[in-house]
Design an enzyme around this catalytic site. Structure first.
Site, mmCIF file in Angstrom:
data_model
loop_
_atom_site.group_PDB
_atom_site.id
_atom_site.type_symbol
_atom_site.label_atom_id
_atom_site.label_comp_id
_atom_site.label_asym_id
_atom_site.label_seq_id
_atom_site.Cartn_x
_atom_site.Cartn_y
_atom_site.Cartn_z
ATOM 1 N N ASP A 39 75.552 137.135 82.633
ATOM 2 C CA ASP A 39 75.790 136.251 83.350
ATOM 3 C C ASP A 39 75.008 136.219 84.746
ATOM 4 O OD1 ASP A 39 76.728 133.544 84.208
ATOM 5 O OD2 ASP A 39 78.573 134.198 84.412
ATOM 6 N N THR A 123 81.114 140.522 73.741
ATOM 7 C CA THR A 123 80.939 141.727 73.585
ATOM 8 C C THR A 123 81.026 142.760 74.769
ATOM 9 O OG1 THR A 123 78.470 142.019 73.055
ATOM 10 C CG2 THR A 123 80.152 141.595 71.240
ATOM 11 N N GLY A 124 80.876 142.033 76.014
ATOM 12 C CA GLY A 124 81.129 142.978 77.069
ATOM 13 C C GLY A 124 82.416 142.801 77.740
HETATM 14 N N1 AR6 Z 1 70.327 141.303 78.045
HETATM 15 C C1 AR6 Z 1 70.794 141.429 76.989
HETATM 16 N N2 AR6 Z 1 72.143 141.697 76.726
HETATM 17 C C2 AR6 Z 1 72.857 142.066 77.844
HETATM 18 C C3 AR6 Z 1 72.423 142.181 79.172
HETATM 19 C C4 AR6 Z 1 71.012 141.655 79.385
HETATM 20 N N3 AR6 Z 1 70.349 141.466 80.629
HETATM 21 N N4 AR6 Z 1 73.381 142.573 79.961
HETATM 22 C C5 AR6 Z 1 74.439 142.903 79.320
HETATM 23 N N5 AR6 Z 1 74.115 142.601 77.810
HETATM 24 P P1 AR6 Z 1 78.855 140.212 79.120
HETATM 25 P P2 AR6 Z 1 81.102 138.545 77.696
HETATM 26 C C6 AR6 Z 1 74.929 142.597 76.875
HETATM 27 O O1 AR6 Z 1 79.906 141.075 79.675
HETATM 28 O O2 AR6 Z 1 81.517 139.732 77.141
HETATM 29 C C7 AR6 Z 1 80.627 137.841 82.945
HETATM 30 O O3 AR6 Z 1 81.200 138.250 84.004
HETATM 31 C C8 AR6 Z 1 76.177 143.545 77.034
HETATM 32 O O4 AR6 Z 1 75.815 144.899 76.576
HETATM 33 O O5 AR6 Z 1 77.816 139.985 79.780
HETATM 34 O O6 AR6 Z 1 80.799 137.297 76.729
HETATM 35 C C9 AR6 Z 1 80.686 136.348 82.535
HETATM 36 O O7 AR6 Z 1 80.910 135.509 84.057
HETATM 37 C C10 AR6 Z 1 77.244 142.947 76.068
HETATM 38 O O8 AR6 Z 1 76.814 143.415 74.773
HETATM 39 O O9 AR6 Z 1 79.451 138.912 78.403
HETATM 40 C C11 AR6 Z 1 82.122 136.226 82.094
HETATM 41 O O10 AR6 Z 1 83.063 136.433 83.108
HETATM 42 C C12 AR6 Z 1 77.058 141.383 76.076
HETATM 43 O O11 AR6 Z 1 75.428 141.266 76.786
HETATM 44 C C13 AR6 Z 1 82.042 137.616 81.130
HETATM 45 O O12 AR6 Z 1 81.441 138.189 81.625
HETATM 46 C C14 AR6 Z 1 77.790 140.525 76.666
HETATM 47 O O13 AR6 Z 1 78.499 140.964 77.621
HETATM 48 C C15 AR6 Z 1 81.718 137.322 79.915
HETATM 49 O O14 AR6 Z 1 81.875 138.611 79.020
#
Ligand code: AR6
Length: 264
Positions: A39, A123-124
């Site tokens: 995000d 997954t983050g």
């Molecule tokens: N490109 C591709 N994948 C990525 C990137 C990128 N630039 N950056 C991180 N990832 P997350 P969520 C991967 O935390 O779990 C935010 O604060 C990362 O390694 O981004 O759905 C929102 O505002 C992980 O595997 O999303 C929400 O509050 C995956 O993207 C919350 O985080 C998702 O990680 C959403 O959490």
């Protein structure tokens, strides 16, 4: 020949913000007002125009999706979806995660887009176990592209080699020996030929293919099903917009079960 499933779905290791596709999907939170992870990266790369447009959307519920323009991103659009927060697995997390993928794909299709890139939603920060999430992502996208032909390319973008090889293994396993996709594509192309040769439009194409493809085991059965549908159109003298009725589909299903090649 229709493209194979591996030509429609690709696993990429890298940064989703640099992907050249019609839309990238954002793993957002219900406020849609930005955050960390993907995000944060998307908002930084898109610039302030994205946040301004997001403010007007009134948030988004878990499992649902909303679309904005892409601003300074290479992709023209961003589809924002809110994944479930992991609470141990018994709070409907699997189904909510699947609906993020389905709703984002449906919104892309509705917006007439042809390519889309997904991150590994939830997954983050939201803590969904990677392997379980990756399996849901791959299966849901496979099912969708099997029965919807307008989106030609889906990228599943993940971070790091571990995630990349996990996704690749899952896609390999799920696509090997999966004939439903090929049978569905064969039926779609038979239907297109029937439409062209009779100058008709079959309104319930997706429903027909959805009903019959899982029961078709090989190309010969796909062809004979196409011939039967063609015969039905000829016999009824149907024209214009045509709906193949339920009872005809049921007959075709029964005849598929009766043939010697049927195995279960
Ligand atoms: N490109 C591709 N994948 C990525 C990137 C990128 N630039 N950056 C991180 N990832 P997350 P969520 C991967 O935390 O779990 C935010 O604060 C990362 O390694 O981004 O759905 C929102 O505002 C992980 O595997 O999303 C929400 O509050 C995956 O993207 C919350 O985080 C998702 O990680 C959403 O959490």
């Amino acid at each position: 020949m229709a493209p194979g499933i591996k030509e429609r779905i690709s696993i990429i290791e890298g940064d989703i913000t640099t992907q050249l596709v019609d839309a990238i999907v954002n793993a957002a939170n219900p406020s849609l007002l930005g955050g960390g992870g993907v995000d944060g990266a998307i908002h930084r790369a898109a610039g302030p125009g994205l946040l301004a447009e997001c403010r007007r959307l009134g948030g988004c519920r878990t499992g649902e999706a909303k679309i904005t323009r892409g601003y300074r991103l290479p992709s023209r659009f961003v589809i924002h979806t809110v994944g479930p927060v992991w609470k141990g697995g018994d709070s409907g997390e699997d189904e909510l995660l699947a609906s993020c993928y389905r709703n984002a794909l449906a919104l892309a299709e509705l917006s007439d887009l042809r390519s889309i890139a997904f991150p590994a939603i939830s997954t983050g920060a939201y803590g969904f176990p990677m392997e379980r999430a990756a399996r849901i992502a791959v299966r849901t996208v496979m099912k969708y592209v099997t029965y919807h032909t307008t989106i030609g390319k889906v990228l599943l973008v993940c971070r790091g080699n571990a995630a990349y090889s996990l996704y690749t293994d899952i896609l390999d396993k799920e696509s090997t020996g999966n004939s439903e996709y090929q049978m569905a594509q064969a039926l779609f192309s038979h239907l297109s030929m029937i439409e062209a040769s009779h100058g008709i439009r079959v309104k319930n194409r997706v429903a027909i293919v959805h009903t019959l493809a899982p029961a078709i085991r090989n190309d010969i059965q796909a062809l004979s099903t196409g011939i039967s549908l063609n015969n039905w159109v000829s016999a009824t003298g149907a024209y214009g917009e045509v709906t193949v009725p339920e009872n005809i589909l049921q007959k075709l299903l029964d005849s598929l079960k009766d043939t010697g090649v049927w195995r279960e």
